[in-house]
Enzyme design. Structure first.
Site, PDB file in Angstrom:
ATOM      1  N   SER A  62     -30.620  -6.784 -11.863  1.00 50.90           N
ATOM      2  CA  SER A  62     -29.822  -7.847 -11.236  1.00 50.90           C
ATOM      3  C   SER A  62     -30.750  -8.958 -10.768  1.00 50.90           C
ATOM      4  O   SER A  62     -31.590  -8.752  -9.882  1.00 50.90           O
ATOM      5  CB  SER A  62     -29.045  -7.294 -10.039  1.00 50.90           C
ATOM      6  OG  SER A  62     -28.641  -8.375  -9.219  1.00 50.90           O
TER       7      SER A  62
ATOM      8  N   HIS B  56     -28.146  -8.582 -15.330  1.00 54.47           N
ATOM      9  CA  HIS B  56     -26.939  -8.570 -14.496  1.00 54.47           C
ATOM     10  C   HIS B  56     -26.926  -9.823 -13.617  1.00 54.47           C
ATOM     11  O   HIS B  56     -27.896 -10.095 -12.903  1.00 54.47           O
ATOM     12  CB  HIS B  56     -26.959  -7.298 -13.652  1.00 54.47           C
ATOM     13  CG  HIS B  56     -25.727  -7.070 -12.839  1.00 54.47           C
ATOM     14  ND1 HIS B  56     -24.576  -6.524 -13.355  1.00 54.47           N
ATOM     15  CD2 HIS B  56     -25.471  -7.286 -11.528  1.00 54.47           C
ATOM     16  CE1 HIS B  56     -23.664  -6.415 -12.405  1.00 54.47           C
ATOM     17  NE2 HIS B  56     -24.184  -6.876 -11.275  1.00 54.47           N
TER      18      HIS B  56
ATOM     19  N   ASP C  96     -25.030 -11.738 -10.633  1.00 53.10           N
ATOM     20  CA  ASP C  96     -24.092 -11.550  -9.524  1.00 53.10           C
ATOM     21  C   ASP C  96     -23.584 -12.893  -9.016  1.00 53.10           C
ATOM     22  O   ASP C  96     -24.344 -13.685  -8.458  1.00 53.10           O
ATOM     23  CB  ASP C  96     -24.784 -10.811  -8.373  1.00 53.10           C
ATOM     24  CG  ASP C  96     -24.940  -9.333  -8.669  1.00 53.10           C
ATOM     25  OD1 ASP C  96     -23.935  -8.692  -9.028  1.00 53.10           O
ATOM     26  OD2 ASP C  96     -26.067  -8.819  -8.543  1.00 53.10           O
TER      27      ASP C  96
ATOM     28  N   MET D  89     -21.135 -14.812  -6.427  1.00 56.17           N
ATOM     29  CA  MET D  89     -20.433 -14.594  -5.150  1.00 56.17           C
ATOM     30  C   MET D  89     -19.945 -15.931  -4.604  1.00 56.17           C
ATOM     31  O   MET D  89     -20.656 -16.930  -4.694  1.00 56.17           O
ATOM     32  CB  MET D  89     -21.388 -13.968  -4.133  1.00 56.17           C
ATOM     33  CG  MET D  89     -21.997 -12.660  -4.593  1.00 56.17           C
ATOM     34  SD  MET D  89     -23.184 -12.067  -3.375  1.00 56.17           S
ATOM     35  CE  MET D  89     -23.775 -10.583  -4.212  1.00 56.17           C
TER      36      MET D  89
ATOM     37  N   HIS E  26     -21.090 -10.412 -13.268  1.00 55.01           N
ATOM     38  CA  HIS E  26     -20.276  -9.689 -12.274  1.00 55.01           C
ATOM     39  C   HIS E  26     -19.679 -10.717 -11.316  1.00 55.01           C
ATOM     40  O   HIS E  26     -20.382 -11.262 -10.470  1.00 55.01           O
ATOM     41  CB  HIS E  26     -21.209  -8.696 -11.550  1.00 55.01           C
ATOM     42  CG  HIS E  26     -20.537  -7.882 -10.502  1.00 55.01           C
ATOM     43  ND1 HIS E  26     -21.244  -7.113  -9.591  1.00 55.01           N
ATOM     44  CD2 HIS E  26     -19.224  -7.689 -10.199  1.00 55.01           C
ATOM     45  CE1 HIS E  26     -20.399  -6.500  -8.790  1.00 55.01           C
ATOM     46  NE2 HIS E  26     -19.175  -6.830  -9.121  1.00 55.01           N
TER      47      HIS E  26
ATOM     48  N   MET F  49     -17.853 -11.653  -8.261  1.00 59.43           N
ATOM     49  CA  MET F  49     -17.357 -11.209  -6.946  1.00 59.43           C
ATOM     50  C   MET F  49     -16.743 -12.425  -6.273  1.00 59.43           C
ATOM     51  O   MET F  49     -17.254 -12.968  -5.293  1.00 59.43           O
ATOM     52  CB  MET F  49     -18.519 -10.632  -6.124  1.00 59.43           C
ATOM     53  CG  MET F  49     -18.939  -9.257  -6.639  1.00 59.43           C
ATOM     54  SD  MET F  49     -20.561  -8.772  -6.039  1.00 59.43           S
ATOM     55  CE  MET F  49     -21.593  -9.677  -7.176  1.00 59.43           C
TER      56      MET F  49
ATOM     57  N   MET G  66     -18.794   0.326  -7.888  1.00 58.89           N
ATOM     58  CA  MET G  66     -19.722  -0.228  -6.896  1.00 58.89           C
ATOM     59  C   MET G  66     -20.184   0.904  -5.984  1.00 58.89           C
ATOM     60  O   MET G  66     -19.368   1.627  -5.408  1.00 58.89           O
ATOM     61  CB  MET G  66     -19.030  -1.321  -6.069  1.00 58.89           C
ATOM     62  CG  MET G  66     -18.788  -2.626  -6.818  1.00 58.89           C
ATOM     63  SD  MET G  66     -20.281  -3.346  -7.508  1.00 58.89           S
ATOM     64  CE  MET G  66     -21.241  -3.708  -6.031  1.00 58.89           C
TER      65      MET G  66
ATOM     66  N   ASP H 210     -23.550   0.108  -9.716  1.00 62.28           N
ATOM     67  CA  ASP H 210     -24.223  -1.081  -9.179  1.00 62.28           C
ATOM     68  C   ASP H 210     -24.315  -0.975  -7.659  1.00 62.28           C
ATOM     69  O   ASP H 210     -23.299  -0.867  -6.978  1.00 62.28           O
ATOM     70  CB  ASP H 210     -23.387  -2.315  -9.580  1.00 62.28           C
ATOM     71  CG  ASP H 210     -23.978  -3.627  -9.101  1.00 62.28           C
ATOM     72  OD1 ASP H 210     -25.125  -3.636  -8.614  1.00 62.28           O
ATOM     73  OD2 ASP H 210     -23.268  -4.651  -9.230  1.00 62.28           O
TER      74      ASP H 210
HETATM   75  C1  DX5 Z   1     -24.021  -6.331  -4.812  1.00 62.50           C
HETATM   76  C2  DX5 Z   1     -24.366  -6.741  -6.221  1.00 62.50           C
HETATM   77  C3  DX5 Z   1     -25.449  -5.898  -6.823  1.00 62.50           C
HETATM   78  C4  DX5 Z   1     -26.749  -5.994  -6.080  1.00 62.50           C
HETATM   79  C5  DX5 Z   1     -27.740  -5.001  -6.601  1.00 62.50           C
HETATM   80  O1  DX5 Z   1     -22.959  -7.063  -4.352  1.00 62.50           O
HETATM   81  O2  DX5 Z   1     -23.243  -6.633  -7.057  1.00 62.50           O
HETATM   82  O3  DX5 Z   1     -25.609  -6.179  -8.191  1.00 62.50           O
HETATM   83  O4  DX5 Z   1     -27.296  -7.269  -6.146  1.00 62.50           O
HETATM   84  O5  DX5 Z   1     -28.881  -5.053  -5.806  1.00 62.50           O
HETATM   85  P1  DX5 Z   1     -29.585  -3.729  -5.313  1.00 62.50           P
HETATM   86  O6  DX5 Z   1     -29.948  -2.949  -6.529  1.00 62.50           O
HETATM   87  O7  DX5 Z   1     -30.767  -4.211  -4.533  1.00 62.50           O
HETATM   88  O8  DX5 Z   1     -28.587  -2.973  -4.458  1.00 62.50           O
HETATM   89 ZN    ZN Z   2     -23.500  -6.717  -9.279  1.00 63.73          ZN
END
Ligand code: DX5
Ligand code: ZN
Length: 223
Positions: free
Chosen positions: A8, A33, A35, A37, A66, A68, A140, A178
């Site tokens: 990620s 990956h 992320d 947000m 991903h 979110m 998750m 994840d």
């Molecule tokens: C959390 C994300 C993950 C996160 C993973 O909301 O979806 O992908 O960044 O990071 P680690 O492996 O440090 O938990």
């Molecule tokens: Zn993620």
């Protein structure tokens, strides 16, 4: 099927994102990956389409995006367009998507894999009706929103139950995990039945990415 490792980039050093992506690519990452947000669905804001657009210029590994974010259906085409042809999967959080069937169908219409993600408190039963249409289910293992959180151990039985259900079903979506995945727990998560392993700080906060990814792979394969 080969088990996949997806670093990620949320935990990468953004002052040298190109170098970071190339380093995990050289080190054997299968997917990257990404992320996304929005500060609404989760209490954090991260990255959006401009970064995805820049990443594609690096000839990166395939991207696993991903989302979110609230109402992810509004942004599916923008992310696919931004990352074309390097977008492998778009995953939406079931809690954030009121029109899950049409969203999943829209993702697939672009030739991209459709994923649905379940936060820790969301039961597997909530995706029963969408199972025939999805290519990937993301369990998750932390509450979505931040990197470097602690893996929630009670997610292990959840992964096992999902593995069992898909083994007994005609539908075979990939199972991705994840959150808080590191060298010291990846074997147990693999034994529970995961196919795709996301790791942020577990890779980017280590000294030698190649050694970490190779060792993770050994752990997964020696399950
Ligand atoms: C959390 C994300 C993950 C996160 C993973 O909301 O979806 O992908 O960044 O990071 P680690 O492996 O440090 O938990
Ligand atoms: Zn993620």
């Amino acid at each position: 099927m080969k088990k996949l490792i997806a670093p990620s980039i949320l935990s990468a050093d953004f002052t040298k994102l190109e170098e970071e992506v190339r380093a995990v690519q050289r080190s054997g990452a299968d997917w990257i990956h990404v992320d996304v947000m929005d500060g609404h669905f989760v209490p954090n804001i991260s990255i959006g389409t401009p970064i995805v657009k820049s990443l594609k210029n690096l000839n990166p590994p395939m991207m696993d995006i991903h989302l979110m974010i609230d109402s992810p259906e509004k942004f599916v085409s923008a992310f696919i367009e931004a990352g074309k042809p390097f977008v492998k999967v778009i995953t939406v959080q079931v809690e954030a998507c009121r029109l899950l069937y049409s969203t999943v169908t829209a993702i697939k219409s672009y030739g991209v894999m459709a994923g649905v993600a379940l936060s820790p408190g969301t039961p597997i039963s909530s995706i029963e009706e969408i199972l025939p249409y999805v290519d990937l289910i993301l369990i998750m293992t932390v509450e979505p929103g931040f990197a470097e959180q602690k893996f929630i151990n009670s997610m292990i039985p959840k992964i096992k139950r999902l593995r069992c259900e898909t083994n007994n079903s005609a539908y075979k979506p990939l199972i991705e995990v994840d959150g808080g995945i590191k060298l010291d727990n990846i074997r147990e998560v693999a034994q529970a039945g995961a196919d795709v392993f996301v790791s942020g700080s577990g890779i980017f906060k280590t000294e030698d990415y190649a050694l970490t990814i190779q060792t993770m792979r050994k752990e997964i394969e020696s399950k």
